[in-house]
Write an enzyme that holds these catalytic residues in place. Sequence first.
Site, short mmCIF file in Angstrom:
data_model
loop_
_atom_site.label_atom_id
_atom_site.label_comp_id
_atom_site.label_asym_id
_atom_site.label_seq_id
_atom_site.Cartn_x
_atom_site.Cartn_y
_atom_site.Cartn_z
N ASP A 187 -7.02 -32.80 -36.52
CA ASP A 187 -5.64 -32.79 -36.79
C ASP A 187 -4.58 -32.82 -37.85
O ASP A 187 -5.05 -33.76 -38.61
CB ASP A 187 -5.39 -32.39 -35.49
N ASP A 189 -1.23 -32.30 -38.86
CA ASP A 189 0.27 -32.32 -38.14
C ASP A 189 0.06 -33.77 -37.67
O ASP A 189 -0.68 -34.02 -36.41
CB ASP A 189 0.91 -32.00 -37.29
N GLU A 196 5.38 -32.98 -38.50
CA GLU A 196 5.30 -32.07 -38.16
C GLU A 196 6.16 -30.03 -38.97
O GLU A 196 6.76 -30.60 -39.63
CB GLU A 196 5.55 -31.16 -36.64
#
EC number: 3.1.3.3
Length: 411
Positions: A187, A189, A196
């Site tokens: 992933d 963020d 983010e």
Amino acid sequence: MSTPAKVPVLITVTGVDQPGVTSALFEVLSEHKVELLNVEQVVIRGRLTLGVLVSATVEVAEGQALRDDVEAAIRRVGLDVTIERSDDLPVIREPSTHTIVVLGRPITAGAFGAVAQEVAALGVNLDVIRGVSDYPVTGLQLQVSAPPGVGGKLQAALTRVAADAGVDVAVEDYSLSRRAKRLIVFDVDSTLIQGEVIEMLAARSGAQDEVAAITDAAMRGELDFTESLQQRVATLAGLPASVLDDVAAQLELTPGARTTLRTLRRLGFHIGVVSGGFRQVIEPLAHELMLDFVASNELEIVEGTLTGRVAGPIIDRAGKAKALRDFAHQAGIPLEQTVAVGDGANDIDMLATAGMGIAFNAKPALREVADASLSYPYLDTVLFILGVTRGEIEAADAVDGVLRRVDIPPE
């Protein structure tokens, strides 16, 4: 003429390690024409334990000559030795059933004692313990042998111990599959990068508080990801597309990320990212980091302005799992040889699909389904779960001239 019966003899040498110990021992053994069955050696803080299992005729094994010659040779180099018949000792030890990795900063004696106590209570034997890291966390790897049917209980018990003792504990099957991982997907963020992206963009429109609240709810699994993404993206309407380049230039990698990716490339891994974030921000970073695969959403841009909508299909929870499967198919790698690393509820399906799912500083919903959960903010802790040691990482970095350690302030 019948062949003389032979019996196993175990020779154990202990003391301060020094050059010439092994050669002195084997010079004597060759004179007595014994056959070598197995050798195991460990050196801890300069202290040697050397075990040599040989096969000898009954006459040699029970006679005094072998014993006297071995004892004299070893004592000349200043060490101690014991010699004993070992009829019930297997030549090659049965492989362990599980690997337990304990990570902490620090690992206290109490925390490790709690792990050892829980292991013993389940009838699990500790076969080998070794250190795998002293930076950025202390890491210990335990190879253990568990009775049939205990593996699931071991995972559950050590998960509880980890929470109570303030350490990370990962339990894996000890098998070839642990060393056969070939694709890893991160992933983005709050995993590969700090923060983010959507919140960084929202700060440009003054909607950061609203977006942060929606993001938190989605990551906790309290809000459908697609709906939450659409709500957050809507706050960006009217921003100039140039903000995407501005944000891309400000991205900060998670500590240890470059070390992690560099080491994985050395090991021959295919590396990808799957993100609910945005292609226009992620692709420049993926290119810089030399990643093999990228799957992410795309912000709609009309006449140089963000419309507040997503263009094309949304990479949601199911979309992340699909991207992992697509990457594996493209690379020709079975799913059991894949690893997924993430932090939020929208990573649940991806981690469940991978051969190993690692929750990184994750929300509770993801930790519950992950094979391993890491709580320290250093991405290179992932390498220790994959069986790579800090010594191996730094030896390779030294060869390439990139070895360095950054001072970590005490907690």
